[in-house]
Design a protein around this motif. Sequence first.
Motif, PDB file in Angstrom:
ATOM      1  N   ILE A  77       7.758  -6.377  -8.455  1.00 20.24           N
ATOM      2  CA  ILE A  77       7.422  -5.498  -7.328  1.00 20.24           C
ATOM      3  C   ILE A  77       7.153  -6.344  -6.075  1.00 20.24           C
ATOM      4  O   ILE A  77       7.667  -6.062  -4.993  1.00 20.24           O
ATOM      5  N   ILE A  78       6.374  -7.422  -6.234  1.00 14.62           N
ATOM      6  CA  ILE A  78       6.034  -8.276  -5.087  1.00 14.62           C
ATOM      7  C   ILE A  78       7.288  -8.969  -4.536  1.00 14.62           C
ATOM      8  O   ILE A  78       7.511  -9.003  -3.319  1.00 14.62           O
ATOM      9  N   ALA A  79       8.113  -9.483  -5.455  1.00  8.85           N
ATOM     10  CA  ALA A  79       9.340 -10.189  -5.018  1.00  8.85           C
ATOM     11  C   ALA A  79      10.288  -9.260  -4.249  1.00  8.85           C
ATOM     12  O   ALA A  79      11.042  -9.708  -3.392  1.00  8.85           O
ATOM     13  N   SER A  80      10.210  -7.951  -4.535  1.00 14.08           N
ATOM     14  CA  SER A  80      11.100  -7.000  -3.853  1.00 14.08           C
ATOM     15  C   SER A  80      10.699  -6.780  -2.386  1.00 14.08           C
ATOM     16  O   SER A  80      11.437  -6.169  -1.622  1.00 14.08           O
ATOM     17  N   ARG A  98       0.854  -1.209   0.000  1.00 12.51           N
ATOM     18  CA  ARG A  98       0.000   0.000   0.000  1.00 12.51           C
ATOM     19  C   ARG A  98       0.882   1.249   0.000  1.00 12.51           C
ATOM     20  O   ARG A  98       1.595   1.520   0.976  1.00 12.51           O
ATOM     21  N   PRO A  99       0.846   2.040  -1.082  1.00 10.45           N
ATOM     22  CA  PRO A  99       1.766   3.177  -1.236  1.00 10.45           C
ATOM     23  C   PRO A  99       1.695   4.204  -0.110  1.00 10.45           C
ATOM     24  O   PRO A  99       2.681   4.862   0.208  1.00 10.45           O
ATOM     25  N   ASP A 100       0.492   4.357   0.533  1.00 12.56           N
ATOM     26  CA  ASP A 100       0.359   5.376   1.581  1.00 12.56           C
ATOM     27  C   ASP A 100       0.661   4.814   2.975  1.00 12.56           C
ATOM     28  O   ASP A 100       0.512   5.523   3.973  1.00 12.56           O
ATOM     29  N   ASN A 101       1.079   3.541   3.049  1.00  8.61           N
ATOM     30  CA  ASN A 101       1.388   2.935   4.346  1.00  8.61           C
ATOM     31  C   ASN A 101       2.831   3.244   4.730  1.00  8.61           C
ATOM     32  O   ASN A 101       3.720   3.278   3.868  1.00  8.61           O
ATOM     33  N   LYS A 102       3.076   3.429   6.023  1.00 10.73           N
ATOM     34  CA  LYS A 102       4.439   3.775   6.463  1.00 10.73           C
ATOM     35  C   LYS A 102       5.426   2.634   6.220  1.00 10.73           C
ATOM     36  O   LYS A 102       6.642   2.852   6.177  1.00 10.73           O
ATOM     37  N   MET A 103       4.905   1.384   6.027  1.00  6.18           N
ATOM     38  CA  MET A 103       5.779   0.240   5.781  1.00  6.18           C
ATOM     39  C   MET A 103       6.144   0.087   4.294  1.00  6.18           C
ATOM     40  O   MET A 103       6.973  -0.739   3.935  1.00  6.18           O
ATOM     41  N   ALA A 104       5.481   0.879   3.427  1.00 10.39           N
ATOM     42  CA  ALA A 104       5.711   0.762   1.977  1.00 10.39           C
ATOM     43  C   ALA A 104       7.167   1.057   1.621  1.00 10.39           C
ATOM     44  O   ALA A 104       7.797   1.944   2.208  1.00 10.39           O
ATOM     45  N   THR A 105       7.683   0.310   0.649  1.00 13.05           N
ATOM     46  CA  THR A 105       9.064   0.537   0.190  1.00 13.05           C
ATOM     47  C   THR A 105       9.080   1.610  -0.900  1.00 13.05           C
ATOM     48  O   THR A 105       8.030   1.991  -1.432  1.00 13.05           O
ATOM     49  N   ASP A 106      10.263   2.076  -1.266  1.00  8.03           N
ATOM     50  CA  ASP A 106      10.385   3.090  -2.327  1.00  8.03           C
ATOM     51  C   ASP A 106       9.840   2.568  -3.647  1.00  8.03           C
ATOM     52  O   ASP A 106       9.228   3.315  -4.410  1.00  8.03           O
ATOM     53  N   ILE A 107      10.084   1.271  -3.934  1.00  6.03           N
ATOM     54  CA  ILE A 107       9.580   0.674  -5.193  1.00  6.03           C
ATOM     55  C   ILE A 107       8.060   0.781  -5.246  1.00  6.03           C
ATOM     56  O   ILE A 107       7.477   1.147  -6.270  1.00  6.03           O
ATOM     57  N   VAL A 108       7.385   0.458  -4.127  1.00  2.00           N
ATOM     58  CA  VAL A 108       5.918   0.529  -4.073  1.00  2.00           C
ATOM     59  C   VAL A 108       5.441   1.972  -4.240  1.00  2.00           C
ATOM     60  O   VAL A 108       4.519   2.254  -5.014  1.00  2.00           O
ATOM     61  N   ARG A 109       6.085   2.896  -3.556  1.00  2.00           N
ATOM     62  CA  ARG A 109       5.667   4.311  -3.660  1.00  2.00           C
ATOM     63  C   ARG A 109       5.843   4.845  -5.083  1.00  2.00           C
ATOM     64  O   ARG A 109       5.061   5.676  -5.541  1.00  2.00           O
ATOM     65  N   ASN A 110       6.866   4.352  -5.772  1.00  2.00           N
ATOM     66  CA  ASN A 110       7.131   4.823  -7.137  1.00  2.00           C
ATOM     67  C   ASN A 110       6.255   4.167  -8.191  1.00  2.00           C
ATOM     68  O   ASN A 110       5.905   4.801  -9.186  1.00  2.00           O
ATOM     69  N   TYR A 111       5.925   2.904  -7.981  1.00  2.00           N
ATOM     70  CA  TYR A 111       5.316   2.137  -9.084  1.00  2.00           C
ATOM     71  C   TYR A 111       3.902   1.607  -8.831  1.00  2.00           C
ATOM     72  O   TYR A 111       3.305   1.014  -9.720  1.00  2.00           O
ATOM     73  N   VAL A 112       3.362   1.793  -7.613  1.00  2.00           N
ATOM     74  CA  VAL A 112       2.052   1.195  -7.305  1.00  2.00           C
ATOM     75  C   VAL A 112       1.007   2.284  -7.048  1.00  2.00           C
ATOM     76  O   VAL A 112       1.260   3.254  -6.336  1.00  2.00           O
ATOM     77  N   ASP A 113      -0.169   2.108  -7.650  1.00  3.61           N
ATOM     78  CA  ASP A 113      -1.293   3.023  -7.429  1.00  3.61           C
ATOM     79  C   ASP A 113      -2.137   2.582  -6.245  1.00  3.61           C
ATOM     80  O   ASP A 113      -2.640   3.385  -5.485  1.00  3.61           O
ATOM     81  N   TRP A 114      -2.339   1.255  -6.145  1.00  2.00           N
ATOM     82  CA  TRP A 114      -3.270   0.715  -5.156  1.00  2.00           C
ATOM     83  C   TRP A 114      -2.741  -0.612  -4.627  1.00  2.00           C
ATOM     84  O   TRP A 114      -2.311  -1.463  -5.401  1.00  2.00           O
ATOM     85  N   GLY A 115      -2.781  -0.806  -3.308  1.00  2.00           N
ATOM     86  CA  GLY A 115      -2.267  -2.029  -2.708  1.00  2.00           C
ATOM     87  C   GLY A 115      -3.361  -3.037  -2.391  1.00  2.00           C
ATOM     88  O   GLY A 115      -4.541  -2.812  -2.666  1.00  2.00           O
ATOM     89  N   ALA A 116      -2.970  -4.149  -1.807  1.00  2.00           N
ATOM     90  CA  ALA A 116      -3.899  -5.242  -1.490  1.00  2.00           C
ATOM     91  C   ALA A 116      -4.637  -4.960  -0.184  1.00  2.00           C
ATOM     92  O   ALA A 116      -4.125  -4.292   0.709  1.00  2.00           O
TER      93      ALA A 116
END
Length: 317
Positions: free
Chosen positions: A312-315, A237-255
């Motif tokens: 992205i998931i594997a990262s 989830r890009p807006d979660n504090k646990m999100a990685t840089d890859i997620v913030r850069n490449y993901v619109d919506w998380g699970a």
Amino acid sequence: MSDVTAIQQLVEKRNALKKEIAKVIVGQEEVVDQILTSIFSGGHALLVGVPGLAKTLMVNTISQALGLDFKRIQFTPDLMPSDILGSEILDENRQFKFIKGPVFANIILADEINRTPPKTQAALLEAMQERAVTIAGHNYKLDLPYFVLATQNPIEQEGTYPLPEAQLDRFMFSIKLDYPTFEEEVQVVKSTTSDKSQSIQPLFSAQEIIDFQHLIRRIPVADNVIEYAVSLVSKTRPDNKMATDIVRNYVDWGAGPRASQNLILAAKANAAFNGKFSPDIEDVRAVAIGILRHRVVKNYKADAEGMSIEKIIASLY
């Protein structure tokens, strides 16, 4: 019978089941494993692959080997909800009589589910979630075990209606089918162009499958494994504090939370299939891509830079 003995029995029966399926299906072991994990976890699966990869044959073979009733629904633009669920008709005594549709089976193959409009796609939602359908105010329970396997063609987009996220989330697994290897394709051609046919022996009863589903739910899970699964989902989830840089850069919506539930259920099944009495972090990782692939929505930047969902998931591990 103790749960320990039951797990040992499940391992033996699952190995026998895979041998039976291999009589007809060449290769595709990972796909078969994920479908079986879905069935024994009580979930549904979405199969994504180009035409001609034996998706229908695979589902038919698995349902025969499991001893379950199988129905195939070909989704087309003019398919109506009543074509799936059934409808009420007036009989000769002028009484309404319900004629069951193809949704009333143990295993449903929803072939090319994205070729039908959202209204008809939604007809499967109640069946998938509640294991029941409501027609004209009457609620009809479906026979258990109940499993929907939907297929999608990833190349043709013309005349298709993409599944909304809410419906995608109902599928436990999104399973990607790849082309067979050269050796496997040679074997496929040999076996399908001769006059020989293989007969599949049913190895389970419906009740046995239900009992094994309950067994898998009873498997204990350590808190650190549950916390690992939830943290893995939180990282998507890009807006979660646990999100990685890859997620913030490449993901619109998380699970969502259903992904965490499915990760644990599938990890339990994966552990049981391997003769373990409790899943560990490796079991969660083994099922993570199939569980998360259709729940994480990447953005245009990811498309432009060739960043796949799988990468992205594997990262996040």
